[in-house]
Design a protein around this motif. Structure first.
Motif, PDB file in Angstrom:
ATOM      1  N   UNK A 158     -62.070 -14.311 -71.732  1.00 41.87           N
ATOM      2  CA  UNK A 158     -63.085 -15.333 -71.987  1.00 41.87           C
ATOM      3  C   UNK A 158     -64.418 -14.689 -72.371  1.00 41.87           C
ATOM      4  N   UNK A 159     -64.744 -13.560 -71.766  1.00 44.08           N
ATOM      5  CA  UNK A 159     -65.982 -12.857 -72.098  1.00 44.08           C
ATOM      6  C   UNK A 159     -65.983 -12.436 -73.569  1.00 44.08           C
ATOM      7  N   UNK A 160     -64.821 -12.019 -74.051  1.00 43.49           N
ATOM      8  CA  UNK A 160     -64.706 -11.586 -75.444  1.00 43.49           C
ATOM      9  C   UNK A 160     -64.736 -12.794 -76.375  1.00 43.49           C
ATOM     10  N   UNK A 161     -63.972 -13.837 -76.033  1.00 38.65           N
ATOM     11  CA  UNK A 161     -63.873 -15.027 -76.881  1.00 38.65           C
ATOM     12  C   UNK A 161     -65.231 -15.694 -77.049  1.00 38.65           C
ATOM     13  N   UNK A 162     -65.982 -15.811 -75.955  1.00 38.31           N
ATOM     14  CA  UNK A 162     -67.277 -16.487 -76.020  1.00 38.31           C
ATOM     15  C   UNK A 162     -68.366 -15.600 -76.611  1.00 38.31           C
ATOM     16  N   UNK A 163     -68.078 -14.335 -76.791  1.00 35.53           N
ATOM     17  CA  UNK A 163     -69.064 -13.424 -77.347  1.00 35.53           C
ATOM     18  C   UNK A 163     -70.048 -12.895 -76.312  1.00 35.53           C
ATOM     19  N   UNK A 164     -69.778 -13.159 -75.046  1.00 35.85           N
ATOM     20  CA  UNK A 164     -70.670 -12.684 -73.986  1.00 35.85           C
ATOM     21  C   UNK A 164     -70.653 -11.159 -73.902  1.00 35.85           C
ATOM     22  N   UNK A 165     -69.493 -10.570 -74.210  1.00 37.51           N
ATOM     23  CA  UNK A 165     -69.362  -9.113 -74.183  1.00 37.51           C
ATOM     24  C   UNK A 165     -68.435  -8.677 -75.320  1.00 37.51           C
ATOM     25  N   UNK A 166     -68.653  -7.458 -75.794  1.00 37.77           N
ATOM     26  CA  UNK A 166     -67.755  -6.892 -76.794  1.00 37.77           C
ATOM     27  C   UNK A 166     -66.615  -6.176 -76.084  1.00 37.77           C
ATOM     28  N   UNK A 167     -65.615  -5.807 -76.840  1.00 36.69           N
ATOM     29  CA  UNK A 167     -64.493  -5.074 -76.252  1.00 36.69           C
ATOM     30  C   UNK A 167     -64.968  -3.755 -75.659  1.00 36.69           C
ATOM     31  N   UNK A 168     -65.854  -3.070 -76.361  1.00 30.83           N
ATOM     32  CA  UNK A 168     -66.375  -1.803 -75.844  1.00 30.83           C
ATOM     33  C   UNK A 168     -67.166  -2.002 -74.556  1.00 30.83           C
ATOM     34  N   UNK A 169     -67.948  -3.071 -74.486  1.00 29.21           N
ATOM     35  CA  UNK A 169     -68.696  -3.356 -73.266  1.00 29.21           C
ATOM     36  C   UNK A 169     -67.757  -3.633 -72.099  1.00 29.21           C
ATOM     37  N   UNK A 170     -66.684  -4.370 -72.370  1.00 26.09           N
ATOM     38  CA  UNK A 170     -65.678  -4.654 -71.335  1.00 26.09           C
ATOM     39  C   UNK A 170     -65.082  -3.348 -70.823  1.00 26.09           C
ATOM     40  N   UNK A 178     -66.298  -0.336 -70.932  1.00 25.52           N
ATOM     41  CA  UNK A 178     -67.288   0.474 -70.223  1.00 25.52           C
ATOM     42  C   UNK A 178     -67.634  -0.116 -68.859  1.00 25.52           C
ATOM     43  N   UNK A 179     -67.920  -1.410 -68.834  1.00 24.87           N
ATOM     44  CA  UNK A 179     -68.398  -2.034 -67.599  1.00 24.87           C
ATOM     45  C   UNK A 179     -67.318  -2.124 -66.527  1.00 24.87           C
ATOM     46  N   UNK A 180     -66.111  -2.530 -66.920  1.00 26.87           N
ATOM     47  CA  UNK A 180     -65.047  -2.752 -65.947  1.00 26.87           C
ATOM     48  C   UNK A 180     -64.033  -1.615 -65.887  1.00 26.87           C
ATOM     49  N   UNK A 181     -64.253  -0.570 -66.689  1.00 28.72           N
ATOM     50  CA  UNK A 181     -63.377   0.612 -66.715  1.00 28.72           C
ATOM     51  C   UNK A 181     -61.914   0.232 -66.983  1.00 28.72           C
ATOM     52  N   UNK A 182     -61.734  -0.644 -67.952  1.00 27.63           N
ATOM     53  CA  UNK A 182     -60.390  -1.050 -68.350  1.00 27.63           C
ATOM     54  C   UNK A 182     -59.985  -0.197 -69.541  1.00 27.63           C
ATOM     55  N   UNK A 183     -58.831   0.447 -69.458  1.00 30.83           N
ATOM     56  CA  UNK A 183     -58.387   1.280 -70.583  1.00 30.83           C
ATOM     57  C   UNK A 183     -58.223   0.452 -71.863  1.00 30.83           C
ATOM     58  N   UNK A 184     -58.504   1.101 -72.977  1.00 31.33           N
ATOM     59  CA  UNK A 184     -58.430   0.433 -74.284  1.00 31.33           C
ATOM     60  C   UNK A 184     -57.043  -0.147 -74.527  1.00 31.33           C
ATOM     61  N   UNK A 185     -56.011   0.622 -74.209  1.00 29.61           N
ATOM     62  CA  UNK A 185     -54.647   0.134 -74.449  1.00 29.61           C
ATOM     63  C   UNK A 185     -54.339  -1.103 -73.605  1.00 29.61           C
ATOM     64  N   UNK A 186     -54.829  -1.113 -72.374  1.00 27.62           N
ATOM     65  CA  UNK A 186     -54.604  -2.269 -71.500  1.00 27.62           C
ATOM     66  C   UNK A 186     -55.284  -3.503 -72.067  1.00 27.62           C
ATOM     67  N   UNK A 187     -56.533  -3.357 -72.479  1.00 30.54           N
ATOM     68  CA  UNK A 187     -57.276  -4.488 -73.034  1.00 30.54           C
ATOM     69  C   UNK A 187     -56.584  -5.041 -74.275  1.00 30.54           C
ATOM     70  N   UNK A 188     -56.145  -4.177 -75.160  1.00 30.06           N
ATOM     71  CA  UNK A 188     -55.493  -4.649 -76.389  1.00 30.06           C
ATOM     72  C   UNK A 188     -54.124  -5.272 -76.108  1.00 30.06           C
ATOM     73  N   UNK A 189     -53.438  -4.806 -75.068  1.00 30.87           N
ATOM     74  CA  UNK A 189     -52.173  -5.451 -74.673  1.00 30.87           C
ATOM     75  C   UNK A 189     -52.444  -6.865 -74.180  1.00 30.87           C
ATOM     76  N   UNK A 190     -53.521  -7.025 -73.394  1.00 31.44           N
ATOM     77  CA  UNK A 190     -53.878  -8.364 -72.911  1.00 31.44           C
ATOM     78  C   UNK A 190     -54.206  -9.286 -74.069  1.00 31.44           C
ATOM     79  N   UNK A 191     -54.945  -8.776 -75.034  1.00 33.36           N
ATOM     80  CA  UNK A 191     -55.344  -9.597 -76.175  1.00 33.36           C
ATOM     81  C   UNK A 191     -54.113 -10.057 -76.948  1.00 33.36           C
ATOM     82  N   UNK A 192     -53.177  -9.146 -77.174  1.00 27.77           N
ATOM     83  CA  UNK A 192     -51.986  -9.534 -77.940  1.00 27.77           C
ATOM     84  C   UNK A 192     -51.055 -10.426 -77.119  1.00 27.77           C
TER      85      UNK A 192
END
Length: 147
Positions: A112-124, A126-140
């Motif tokens: 929701x943070x990404x969809x609403x534009x509240x945060x970018x993927x990079x900010x997510x 960095x802030x929550x220490x979520x690996x890039x691969x994990x975030x992109x798996x969630x998105x897909x």
């Protein structure tokens, strides 16, 4: 039930849970062996004793402790791991939990943070220490994001 995970007011959350479940005040009073006034005080409390929160969790069949776990996952500062040899070899008395346990609510919050534009993927990441691969798996897996 939508809850502000950054500022948890457990009394409000419990009140919402009671409203959703439709449990009568009389049943709650009997369960806690207290007056309606005591129940109203619990609704107005920002925090509750652990034993009370456990009883509310059982009565409403909802894990209120998970709200605090999710708060820690999202908002706790990164742990600084600088251990001496003695500390590394010591067995810990408290159970150790993995911090990278993401519930569906957390994933939805992040997306929701990404969809609403509240945060970018990079900010997510960095802030929550979520690996890039994990975030992109969630998105897909969980949602088509508008770019």
């Amino acid at each position: 039930m939508i809850v502000d995970l950054k500022n948890i007011n457990i009394g409000d959350v419990i009140r919402k849970g009671v409203e959703e479940s439709g449990i009568s005040v009389q049943r709650i009073s009997n369960f806690f062996q207290c007056s309606e006034r005591d129940i109203e005080q619990m609704y107005q409390s920002e925090s509750l004793d652990v034993k009370l929160l456990l009883r509310w969790s059982k009565l409403l069949e909802y894990d209120f402790f998970r709200l605090y776990s999710q708060h820690l996952i999202l908002f706790a500062p990164p742990a600084v791991i600088e251990k001496s040899e003695n500390q590394q070899n010591k067995k810990k008395l408290l159970p150790q939990f993995r911090k990278n346990l993401y519930t569906r609510e957390i994933i939805d919050f992040i997306l929701e943070q990404i969809i609403t534009g509240a945060m970018t993927k990079n900010q997510i990441m960095d802030r929550y220490r979520i690996p890039k691969t994990t975030l992109y798996k969630w998105i897909s897996k969980y949602g088509n994001l508008k770019k």
